[in-house]
Design an enzyme around this catalytic site. Structure first.
Site, PDB file in Angstrom:
ATOM      1  N   PHE A   7      14.452 -11.781 -10.224  1.00  0.00           N
ATOM      2  CA  PHE A   7      13.159 -12.266  -9.755  1.00  0.00           C
ATOM      3  C   PHE A   7      12.487 -13.126 -10.825  1.00  0.00           C
ATOM      4  O   PHE A   7      12.404 -12.724 -11.986  1.00  0.00           O
ATOM      5  CB  PHE A   7      12.284 -11.058  -9.407  1.00  0.00           C
ATOM      6  CG  PHE A   7      10.931 -11.389  -8.854  1.00  0.00           C
ATOM      7  CD1 PHE A   7      10.794 -12.204  -7.746  1.00  0.00           C
ATOM      8  CD2 PHE A   7       9.785 -10.863  -9.434  1.00  0.00           C
ATOM      9  CE1 PHE A   7       9.549 -12.497  -7.227  1.00  0.00           C
ATOM     10  CE2 PHE A   7       8.539 -11.140  -8.928  1.00  0.00           C
ATOM     11  CZ  PHE A   7       8.411 -11.961  -7.809  1.00  0.00           C
ATOM     12  N   SER A  75      18.985  -7.031 -11.857  1.00  0.00           N
ATOM     13  CA  SER A  75      17.638  -6.692 -11.397  1.00  0.00           C
ATOM     14  C   SER A  75      17.492  -6.919  -9.896  1.00  0.00           C
ATOM     15  O   SER A  75      18.176  -6.286  -9.096  1.00  0.00           O
ATOM     16  CB  SER A  75      16.610  -7.500 -12.201  1.00  0.00           C
ATOM     17  OG  SER A  75      15.307  -7.013 -11.999  1.00  0.00           O
ATOM     18  N   MET A  76      16.611  -7.845  -9.475  1.00  0.00           N
ATOM     19  CA  MET A  76      16.478  -8.156  -8.055  1.00  0.00           C
ATOM     20  C   MET A  76      17.797  -8.673  -7.492  1.00  0.00           C
ATOM     21  O   MET A  76      18.097  -8.473  -6.307  1.00  0.00           O
ATOM     22  CB  MET A  76      15.380  -9.189  -7.815  1.00  0.00           C
ATOM     23  CG  MET A  76      15.210  -9.579  -6.343  1.00  0.00           C
ATOM     24  SD  MET A  76      14.118 -10.991  -6.096  1.00  0.00           S
ATOM     25  CE  MET A  76      15.208 -12.349  -6.595  1.00  0.00           C
ATOM     26  N   ASP A 176      14.553  -0.157 -20.858  1.00  0.00           N
ATOM     27  CA  ASP A 176      14.274  -1.307 -19.993  1.00  0.00           C
ATOM     28  C   ASP A 176      12.782  -1.317 -19.706  1.00  0.00           C
ATOM     29  O   ASP A 176      12.238  -0.353 -19.173  1.00  0.00           O
ATOM     30  CB  ASP A 176      15.077  -1.170 -18.692  1.00  0.00           C
ATOM     31  CG  ASP A 176      14.994  -2.391 -17.791  1.00  0.00           C
ATOM     32  OD1 ASP A 176      13.944  -3.059 -17.785  1.00  0.00           O
ATOM     33  OD2 ASP A 176      15.981  -2.665 -17.078  1.00  0.00           O
ATOM     34  N   HIS A 206      16.173  -5.305 -20.579  1.00  0.00           N
ATOM     35  CA  HIS A 206      16.380  -5.603 -19.158  1.00  0.00           C
ATOM     36  C   HIS A 206      17.381  -6.730 -18.900  1.00  0.00           C
ATOM     37  O   HIS A 206      18.295  -6.587 -18.089  1.00  0.00           O
ATOM     38  CB  HIS A 206      15.040  -5.947 -18.499  1.00  0.00           C
ATOM     39  CG  HIS A 206      15.155  -6.181 -17.029  1.00  0.00           C
ATOM     40  ND1 HIS A 206      15.571  -5.201 -16.157  1.00  0.00           N
ATOM     41  CD2 HIS A 206      14.936  -7.300 -16.270  1.00  0.00           C
ATOM     42  CE1 HIS A 206      15.590  -5.692 -14.926  1.00  0.00           C
ATOM     43  NE2 HIS A 206      15.222  -6.953 -14.970  1.00  0.00           N
TER      44      HIS A 206
END
Length: 237
Positions: A7, A75-76, A176, A206
């Protein structure tokens, strides 16, 4: 391999991973998701359905190459890859997830649909890296409207995790500051994949694909895909 960025980011966060896999003999497709790679105002006008549609288009591009296709995401990108496995699992040979997100543990997150009208953007979330000399390319701000759409993606994806049955490889940073590491545990508990392997990354934050443990992710994902392809050939021989 279809690689999906996170994202507010863009495929640059996937580039080293993609180049490693390319050099290892894999085809790589790394799409730029709708609204990303531009200003936060442009991203604010995009939705998770558009991001998913672009990822599904990339899957079709990869399938046209005539080889087994894996999906990987950060992530996303992991969230969208999980949704892809839920809806198009028959077209995938496996998933590789790096710090995937599936729920929101931010107490104010549920207010995003309303806050976007009075607070269109908040501080950028990019570059959560342990490496001091590396920066992630992201929008300058985080659009609240797009974040609200991301939360809707999690809302539809998490209840259907049991539809995920493909082999799964998860890499999770112990520290993270963007996505709670517990997300990975929720995913492992929810999927019905019989082949699930997890690795904890102790030196990366992250954006682990650009951090100290990047080589672990790259080599581990290549070995995972080689193993799955070999098993598949054994079944069909």
């Amino acid at each position: 391999m279809v690689l999906c960025h996170g994202f507010t980011s863009d495929p640059a966060s996937m580039r080293p991973w993609g180049e490693y896999l390319r050099d290892a003999g894999f085809n790589v497709v790394a799409p730029l998701l709708t609204g990303h790679g531009d200003t936060w105002q442009v991203l604010a006008k995009s939705t998770w359905q558009q991001w998913y549609a672009r990822l599904e288009q990339a899957l079709d591009e990869a399938l046209a190459m005539g080889r087994p296709v894996f999906a990987g995401g950060l992530s996303m990108g992991g969230s969208l890859s999980l949704r892809l496995a839920e809806l198009r699992g028959g077209d995938l040979s496996g998933l590789v997830l790096v710090n995937p997100a599936i729920y929101d543990d931010k107490p104010q997150g549920f207010l995003a649909p309303v806050l976007r009208f009075v607070m269109p953007s908040v501080a950028a979330i990019g570059s959560d890296l342990n490496k001091p000399d590396v920066r992630e390319q992201t929008t300058s701000r985080t659009p609240v409207a797009a974040y609200a759409s991301l939360r809707r993606l999690w809302k539809v994806t998490r209840p259907e995790l049991a539809r995920v049955t493909v082999p799964l490889r998860i890499f999770t940073s112990a520290e993270d500051h963007v996505v709670n590491p517990r997300n990975s545990a929720v995913i492992r508990a929810g999927v019905r994949s019989k082949d699930v392997e997890s690795t904890v990354l102790h030196r990366s934050f992250h954006v682990a694909t650009l951090d100290y443990d990047a080589e672990t992710i790259f080599a581990g994902s290549a070995a995972f895909m080689d193993r799955q392809v070999t098993r598949s050939r054994g079944v069909h021989d």
